[in-house]
Design a protein around this motif. Structure first.
Motif, PDB file in Angstrom:
ATOM      1  N   VAL A 182       1.126  -1.178   0.184  1.00 62.88           N
ATOM      2  CA  VAL A 182       0.579  -0.015  -0.168  1.00 62.88           C
ATOM      3  C   VAL A 182       0.860   0.853   0.432  1.00 62.88           C
ATOM      4  O   VAL A 182       1.828   1.163   1.088  1.00 62.88           O
ATOM      5  CB  VAL A 182      -0.752   0.266   1.044  1.00 62.88           C
ATOM      6  CG1 VAL A 182      -1.826   0.931   1.500  1.00 62.88           C
ATOM      7  CG2 VAL A 182      -2.028  -0.962   0.981  1.00 62.88           C
ATOM      8  N   LYS A 183       0.876   2.126  -0.916  1.00 61.74           N
ATOM      9  CA  LYS A 183       1.003   3.060  -1.036  1.00 61.74           C
ATOM     10  C   LYS A 183       1.012   4.522  -0.455  1.00 61.74           C
ATOM     11  O   LYS A 183       0.254   4.796  -0.832  1.00 61.74           O
ATOM     12  CB  LYS A 183       1.604   3.674  -2.976  1.00 61.74           C
ATOM     13  CG  LYS A 183       3.182   2.934  -3.099  1.00 61.74           C
ATOM     14  CD  LYS A 183       2.658   3.645  -4.900  1.00 61.74           C
ATOM     15  CE  LYS A 183       3.549   2.438  -5.116  1.00 61.74           C
ATOM     16  NZ  LYS A 183       4.345   2.830  -6.697  1.00 61.74           N
ATOM     17  N   GLY A 184       1.388   4.635   0.502  1.00 63.50           N
ATOM     18  CA  GLY A 184       0.452   5.523   1.556  1.00 63.50           C
ATOM     19  C   GLY A 184       0.134   5.328   3.558  1.00 63.50           C
ATOM     20  O   GLY A 184       0.886   4.744   3.553  1.00 63.50           O
ATOM     21  N   VAL A 185      -1.084   4.956   3.499  1.00 61.67           N
ATOM     22  CA  VAL A 185      -1.822   4.870   4.553  1.00 61.67           C
ATOM     23  C   VAL A 185      -3.029   3.679   5.188  1.00 61.67           C
ATOM     24  O   VAL A 185      -3.813   4.581   3.819  1.00 61.67           O
ATOM     25  CB  VAL A 185      -1.869   6.613   5.716  1.00 61.67           C
ATOM     26  CG1 VAL A 185      -2.191   5.118   6.649  1.00 61.67           C
ATOM     27  CG2 VAL A 185      -0.746   7.084   5.732  1.00 61.67           C
ATOM     28  N   LYS A 222     -10.673   5.872  -1.176  1.00 61.85           N
ATOM     29  CA  LYS A 222      -9.057   6.361  -1.591  1.00 61.85           C
ATOM     30  C   LYS A 222      -9.259   7.414  -1.379  1.00 61.85           C
ATOM     31  O   LYS A 222      -9.697   8.415  -2.650  1.00 61.85           O
ATOM     32  CB  LYS A 222      -8.968   5.420  -2.839  1.00 61.85           C
ATOM     33  CG  LYS A 222      -7.467   5.770  -3.140  1.00 61.85           C
ATOM     34  CD  LYS A 222      -7.167   4.935  -4.691  1.00 61.85           C
ATOM     35  CE  LYS A 222      -5.771   5.303  -5.001  1.00 61.85           C
ATOM     36  NZ  LYS A 222      -5.391   4.024  -5.865  1.00 61.85           N
ATOM     37  N   THR A 272      -6.502  11.265  -3.128  1.00 61.58           N
ATOM     38  CA  THR A 272      -5.313  11.097  -3.290  1.00 61.58           C
ATOM     39  C   THR A 272      -4.886  12.448  -2.681  1.00 61.58           C
ATOM     40  O   THR A 272      -5.373  13.605  -2.684  1.00 61.58           O
ATOM     41  CB  THR A 272      -5.862  11.867  -4.447  1.00 61.58           C
ATOM     42  OG1 THR A 272      -5.229   9.979  -4.846  1.00 61.58           O
ATOM     43  CG2 THR A 272      -3.367  11.427  -5.127  1.00 61.58           C
ATOM     44  N   LYS A 273      -3.777  12.551  -1.514  1.00 59.89           N
ATOM     45  CA  LYS A 273      -3.188  14.341  -1.043  1.00 59.89           C
ATOM     46  C   LYS A 273      -4.617  14.256  -0.369  1.00 59.89           C
ATOM     47  O   LYS A 273      -4.759  15.665  -0.396  1.00 59.89           O
ATOM     48  CB  LYS A 273      -2.818  14.912  -2.245  1.00 59.89           C
ATOM     49  CG  LYS A 273      -1.833  14.759  -2.619  1.00 59.89           C
ATOM     50  CD  LYS A 273      -1.163  16.088  -3.991  1.00 59.89           C
ATOM     51  CE  LYS A 273       0.324  15.132  -3.934  1.00 59.89           C
ATOM     52  NZ  LYS A 273       0.608  16.473  -4.842  1.00 59.89           N
TER      53      LYS A 273
END
Length: 99
Positions: free
Chosen positions: A16-19, A36, A38-39
């Motif tokens: 998982v790229k992120g949290v 999901k 993004t930023k």
């Protein structure tokens, strides 16, 4: 870090790229919420966003039963004021603590 989750096979693993949160969310309208971001703009709170009974015994003496409703309304107004500030902040994700 690596998060180990019980069950499944090695082939079920993924990066998982992120949290990622391992949390079951259940509230009205959950199905329509995005899963999901993004930023995202995240609001971290050190307060609870729900009404709970006091941990210590409290005694309130009322002369008129209608006074009780004004106390309940005041508690709800405090919650709504907090929610209004969160909405005004533009936060897309809100994380609050549990007592």
């Amino acid at each position: 870090g690596v998060k180990k989750v019980q069950g499944g096979a090695l082939e079920d693993s993924f990066l998982v790229k992120g949290v990622a949160f391992k949390k079951t969310f259940s509230y009205a309208g959950f199905e329509q919420q995005p899963k999901k971001f993004t930023k995202p703009k995240i609001c971290l709170l050190n307060i609870e966003l729900e009404l709970k009974s006091e941990k210590e015994n409290a005694e309130i003496r009322l002369e008129d039963p209608t006074q009780y409703q004004s106390i309940v309304d005041a508690e709800w107004n405090i919650i709504y004021e907090k929610l209004d500030k969160i909405v005004a902040s533009g936060a897309q994700i809100v994380l609050s603590r549990l007592a």
